[in-house]
Each structure stands twice: as C-alpha cells, then as structure tokens.
Motif scaffolding. Structure first.
Motif, mmCIF file in Angstrom:
data_model
loop_
_atom_site.group_PDB
_atom_site.id
_atom_site.type_symbol
_atom_site.label_atom_id
_atom_site.label_comp_id
_atom_site.label_asym_id
_atom_site.label_seq_id
_atom_site.Cartn_x
_atom_site.Cartn_y
_atom_site.Cartn_z
ATOM 1 N N TRP A 12 -0.296 -12.743 0.251
ATOM 2 C CA TRP A 12 -1.237 -11.654 0.030
ATOM 3 C C TRP A 12 -1.788 -11.775 -1.385
ATOM 4 N N GLY A 13 -2.905 -11.150 -1.637
ATOM 5 C CA GLY A 13 -3.503 -11.198 -2.971
ATOM 6 C C GLY A 13 -3.081 -10.024 -3.824
ATOM 7 N N GLY A 14 -4.031 -9.090 -4.021
ATOM 8 C CA GLY A 14 -3.741 -7.909 -4.835
ATOM 9 C C GLY A 14 -3.618 -8.253 -6.298
ATOM 10 N N GLY A 15 -3.016 -7.337 -7.054
ATOM 11 C CA GLY A 15 -2.715 -7.591 -8.451
ATOM 12 C C GLY A 15 -3.878 -7.354 -9.383
ATOM 13 N N PRO A 16 -3.640 -7.531 -10.686
ATOM 14 C CA PRO A 16 -4.667 -7.280 -11.696
ATOM 15 C C PRO A 16 -5.743 -8.358 -11.682
ATOM 16 N N SER A 17 -6.968 -7.964 -11.957
ATOM 17 C CA SER A 17 -8.080 -8.914 -11.937
ATOM 18 C C SER A 17 -8.023 -9.902 -13.096
ATOM 19 N N ASP A 18 -7.232 -9.601 -14.135
ATOM 20 C CA ASP A 18 -7.143 -10.498 -15.288
ATOM 21 C C ASP A 18 -5.890 -11.369 -15.242
ATOM 22 N N ALA A 19 -5.303 -11.552 -14.068
ATOM 23 C CA ALA A 19 -4.050 -12.299 -13.956
ATOM 24 C C ALA A 19 -4.169 -13.718 -14.486
ATOM 25 N N PHE A 71 0.829 -1.218 0.000
ATOM 26 C CA PHE A 71 0.000 0.000 0.000
ATOM 27 C C PHE A 71 0.860 1.264 0.000
ATOM 28 N N ARG A 72 2.041 1.167 -0.557
ATOM 29 C CA ARG A 72 2.981 2.286 -0.466
ATOM 30 C C ARG A 72 2.413 3.569 -1.087
ATOM 31 N N PHE A 73 1.599 3.473 -2.104
ATOM 32 C CA PHE A 73 1.047 4.696 -2.700
ATOM 33 C C PHE A 73 0.103 5.391 -1.725
ATOM 34 N N ALA A 74 -0.663 4.610 -0.976
ATOM 35 C CA ALA A 74 -1.622 5.197 -0.041
ATOM 36 C C ALA A 74 -0.927 5.943 1.090
ATOM 37 N N ILE A 75 0.298 5.526 1.461
ATOM 38 C CA ILE A 75 1.009 6.182 2.566
ATOM 39 C C ILE A 75 2.271 6.891 2.052
ATOM 40 N N ARG A 76 2.259 7.249 0.782
ATOM 41 C CA ARG A 76 3.467 7.779 0.134
ATOM 42 C C ARG A 76 4.025 9.012 0.819
ATOM 43 N N ASN A 77 3.177 9.834 1.402
ATOM 44 C CA ASN A 77 3.669 11.074 2.023
ATOM 45 C C ASN A 77 4.437 10.818 3.323
ATOM 46 N N ASP A 78 4.331 9.619 3.848
ATOM 47 C CA ASP A 78 4.996 9.303 5.116
ATOM 48 C C ASP A 78 6.138 8.298 4.958
ATOM 49 N N ARG A 86 -6.091 -15.742 -1.127
ATOM 50 C CA ARG A 86 -7.044 -14.741 -0.685
ATOM 51 C C ARG A 86 -7.028 -13.572 -1.658
ATOM 52 N N SER A 87 -8.075 -12.783 -1.625
ATOM 53 C CA SER A 87 -8.146 -11.557 -2.413
ATOM 54 C C SER A 87 -7.911 -11.854 -3.896
ATOM 55 N N GLY A 88 -6.909 -11.200 -4.504
ATOM 56 C CA GLY A 88 -6.668 -11.401 -5.921
ATOM 57 C C GLY A 88 -6.314 -12.824 -6.278
ATOM 58 N N LEU A 89 -5.586 -13.516 -5.396
ATOM 59 C CA LEU A 89 -5.269 -14.920 -5.642
ATOM 60 C C LEU A 89 -6.516 -15.788 -5.593
ATOM 61 N N GLU A 90 -7.472 -15.378 -4.789
ATOM 62 C CA GLU A 90 -8.726 -16.119 -4.685
ATOM 63 C C GLU A 90 -9.548 -15.982 -5.970
ATOM 64 N N PHE A 91 -9.584 -14.795 -6.517
ATOM 65 C CA PHE A 91 -10.264 -14.609 -7.802
ATOM 66 C C PHE A 91 -9.532 -15.376 -8.901
ATOM 67 N N THR A 122 2.290 -13.687 -4.125
ATOM 68 C CA THR A 122 1.372 -12.550 -4.164
ATOM 69 C C THR A 122 1.258 -12.099 -5.604
ATOM 70 N N LEU A 123 0.163 -11.416 -5.907
ATOM 71 C CA LEU A 123 0.022 -10.773 -7.216
ATOM 72 C C LEU A 123 0.361 -9.289 -7.129
ATOM 73 N N SER A 124 0.754 -8.827 -5.932
ATOM 74 C CA SER A 124 1.022 -7.406 -5.726
ATOM 75 C C SER A 124 2.426 -6.994 -6.135
ATOM 76 N N ALA A 125 3.340 -7.952 -6.275
ATOM 77 C CA ALA A 125 4.704 -7.619 -6.678
ATOM 78 C C ALA A 125 4.700 -7.135 -8.125
ATOM 79 N N PRO A 126 5.259 -5.971 -8.405
ATOM 80 C CA PRO A 126 5.135 -5.367 -9.743
ATOM 81 C C PRO A 126 5.572 -6.273 -10.888
ATOM 82 N N ASP A 127 6.641 -7.045 -10.679
ATOM 83 C CA ASP A 127 7.189 -7.850 -11.769
ATOM 84 C C ASP A 127 6.849 -9.334 -11.623
ATOM 85 N N GLY A 128 5.992 -9.679 -10.669
ATOM 86 C CA GLY A 128 5.718 -11.080 -10.365
ATOM 87 C C GLY A 128 5.188 -11.871 -11.548
#
Length: 415
Positions: A274-281, A110-117, A321-326, A241-247
């Motif tokens: 963790w899940g995350g990532g694009p829905s079309d993975a 979630f680094r973008f969400a807390i980028r200012n800190d 879970r999450s993106g991996l679950e989809f 995880t699907l959240s790693a940019p180059d995964g």
C-alpha cells in the motif's frame, strides 16, 4: 393539542408517508441497503464530477438488469457494486470484505476514518488484527501463486517463497482468512508446488495474530540486509508501505546508526503493498537539509532528521502505488535510477467508509497533481532499466533485485 403541535404532527406524518414513495421513484435507489449506501457515498464524495454521469447510468443499468432488494443474494449485490465502481475508472476505489487480508490492512490504515466502529468490529480493544501467516497469493494461469511474503513472517520462517503455487491449507482450498480462522497459536500444513510438474511439498507454518501496521513495521525492519560484492557493501531495505507510523523512522535509524550506516550504496525496494504516508518521504534520500541530531548532556543523541548522501538505486513495479508511486517519481526526477516495471498509475487520495454489512468502501476523494500539471493516475512511472518478472514458479528468484544490485555495482565502480 395546540395548533403548533398539530402542524408539526401533520408535517411529520406527511414526510413519513411521502419519503418511502419518493425513494421508490428514485431511479438510483434499488432497495438493497448495501448497494444504495455505496451509491450515495460515491455520489457525495467521489472527486471527479465528470465521472458521475457514467456512474449514474451504470447504476440504473444494474438495477434494470436484475432488480435489487433487501433479499437479493449477496453474490448479485457484490457483482452490482463491483460494476458500478468499475465505471468510475479510478484508483483508490473499491469494496473490501472481511474475508480478505486487504480488508484488515486497509481498516488499520484508515482506522481514524472508522474510529467509532473499531471496538465493535475488533473487540475488545479496537485493535485491528487477523489470523494469518504473512503471505499474499494471487491468481495467475488458472492457479494461485505466492506474490508477497512479508519479511520476518511465519511464512518466511517456514520457507515459503514468492512464486510457489498454493495448493491447499490443512487439506482444504486456500482462503486468505478462512484457512487460518480459530488456528492462532497452532500450525497449519500448507501444500505448495515450487516447480511446474513436480510433486507437492507440505510445509508446517505457524498461525499468528497479525496486526497490519505493526506487521508492516516489522517487515520493513526485517527486510534490511547488507550484501558484500566486489569489496563493496550494498544495503537493501523494502518499504512495504508508507502508512506504518514508524516505518520511515525505522529506515532512518538503520541509515544513521544501524546496519546500513556503513553501506557504500543502498537499494530501496518500493514494490510495496500500500502507499499512503507523507508526501515528502523521498526527502530521506534526495533532500538538501543536512542531517540533524539533538544531543543530551549524557551524550545520548536523538535523530531530528537523516539524509542519505551515498548512491541509491530503487526497484519498482505495479506494487508501487499511491504514496510509494510519488516516492518513485521524486527519486527519478532527482536522477536516481529505477529498476523493474511500470508503477501502478494509482495516485489519488482515498477515504474509507463502512457499509451496512461492515464491508469497507474506499472512494477516491481527491485528485493528485504534481507541480502544475503532472498526473500519475493511469500513467505510472516508467523504470529507467526495465526488468520483467514472471511470478509462477519463481522459486524465490528475483531478477529485478538482481538487476538493481548489478546497477549499484556499476555506479560504485564508476561505470
């Protein structure tokens, strides 16, 4: 002083005097800044308005049971926040503290969400990192057992196995972050017990500075193997995880031109972290678009998209879970067999917020609906081939992976 200035001054003074009194009368205000901020964020952002009545009632109950204020001991604040968040009965909802690996992994996701800190939290460059060995342990039967060992990590190199009981680190009780703080570049003695009733074993493990998303990419790449059985080459890759940019790009390269290129079949392990990532993975395995390459004048090819056309078997459990679950759901609806146990039932969209003590609050901000009315939240995806897994003293044995391999051999044999 002119009349406009006098009017503004009087209005400001009135607000200054009245707001604290109004807050004091608010039954949802405790005077404890971390608790109150968590409550505000949930009320403002939680996706399910119908859950907020129950949430508010729990907040009032927690305040009434044991009043909270700025001097309340942290353990009581932690208990109160956990209780009110639990009342939402939703995934992607929780508070994470900087003495846990989850805190650092989610901060990077979630680094973008807390980028200012980021620079303040992770000086000097704002790169999320923590001292560790690449191992996750979880409680079971009153003890701590290794539940995950990231591929390519110091823990793997030292010989730590899933199912090992963790007894101590450098003679002290194991703590996810505290056991390795100020020890980067050194080794620690991790005492484990591999089988019930046996003597402990001490393993020397190197402590490294781990950058979560980079570590996940390395773990995905290092997980790739090819096993030869009955004259067939069976590939394997674990999507941590699907959240790693180059995964996913790493997987695509391995499929198109790397170690998996000549595999007869592929086992995709979705028992992630963790899940995350694009829905079309899942399109990598079930999409209809043909493989596409861009070829330069010198003959160098760049992959635009890759599609795997040979047999696939996937492994699932509550780590999917999450993106991996989809991802798992998409594979199943396309006829790809799933081996293992039911997925987490955690398919909402979450967002992270920093609380005043720099702990991380995740709030489920959106519902997730597949098609017209399919929801996996609270339900999960069931395996086609159920295979149980018992963590304590597993000694690295993996019955779910073994069953996936046998299923793949049956498919390749035409069974």
């Amino acid at each position: 002083m002119d009349m406009k200035a006098i009017t503004f001054f009087v209005a400001t003074a009135w607000l200054t005097l009245q707001v604290p009194h109004a807050l004091a009368d608010d039954p949802l205000r405790s005077g404890q800044p971390v608790f109150d901020r968590a409550v505000d964020l949930v009320i403002d952002h939680h996706h399910d308005a119908s859950a907020l009545e129950r949430f508010r009632a729990t907040v009032k109950q927690e305040i009434a049971n044991a009043p909270l204020d700025a001097d309340t001991p942290s353990i009581r604040v932690d208990e109160a926040i956990d209780a009110v968040l639990a009342s939402l009965r939703a995934s992607h909802t929780g508070r994470f503290q900087p003495d846990t690996i989850a805190y650092f992994e989610l901060a990077d996701i979630f680094r973008f969400a807390i980028r200012n800190d980021l620079r303040r939290l992770f000086p000097p460059d704002g790169e999320v990192s923590y001292p560790g060995i690449g191992m996750i342990a979880q409680p079971a039967s009153g003890s701590l057992f290794v539940s995950d060992v990231y591929d390519g990590s110091p823990a793997v190199r030292a010989g730590i196995l899933v199912g090992d009981e963790v007894l101590s680190v450098d003679g002290a009780p194991y703590h996810e972050i505290g056991s390795f703080r100020d020890k980067i570049g050194r080794t620690v003695d991790v005492r484990i017990r591999r089988s019930t009733g046996t003597d402990p074993v001490a393993l020397k493990v190197a402590v490294e500075r781990l950058r979560p998303l980079r570590m996940f990419e390395k773990a995905i790449e290092d997980s790739v193997t090819v096993t030869k059985r009955n004259g067939k080459r069976i590939g394997y890759v674990r999507l941590w995880t699907l959240s790693a940019p180059d995964g996913l790009d790493i997987v695509a390269r391995e499929l198109a031109a790397g170690r998996l290129k000549h595999a007869d079949g592929l086992i995709v392990d979705l028992r992630g972290r963790w899940g995350g990532g694009p829905s079309d993975a899942a399109e990598l395995f079930v999409g209809d678009t043909p493989t596409f390459r861009l070829i330069q004048r010198d003959g160098e090819a760049t992959l635009a998209n890759v599609r795997w056309r040979r047999p696939v078997v996937a492994i699932i459990d509550e780590g999917a879970r999450s993106g991996l679950e989809f991802f798992a759901y998409a594979l199943k609806t396309n006829g790809i067999p799933l081996v293992g146990s039911r997925t987490a039932g955690a398919l909402l969209a979450g967002r992270a917020y920093l609380l005043p003590d720099d702990s991380l609050l995740e709030v489920a901000v959106s519902d997730a609906v597949i098609g017209d009315d399919v929801r996996l939240e609270g339900r999960g995806v069931e395996p086609d081939i159920p295979v149980a897994f018992s963590l304590p003293y597993a000694a690295g044995r993996d019955p779910q992976r073994d069953a996936a391999l046998e299923q793949m051999l049956r498919i390749l044999a035409g069974g």
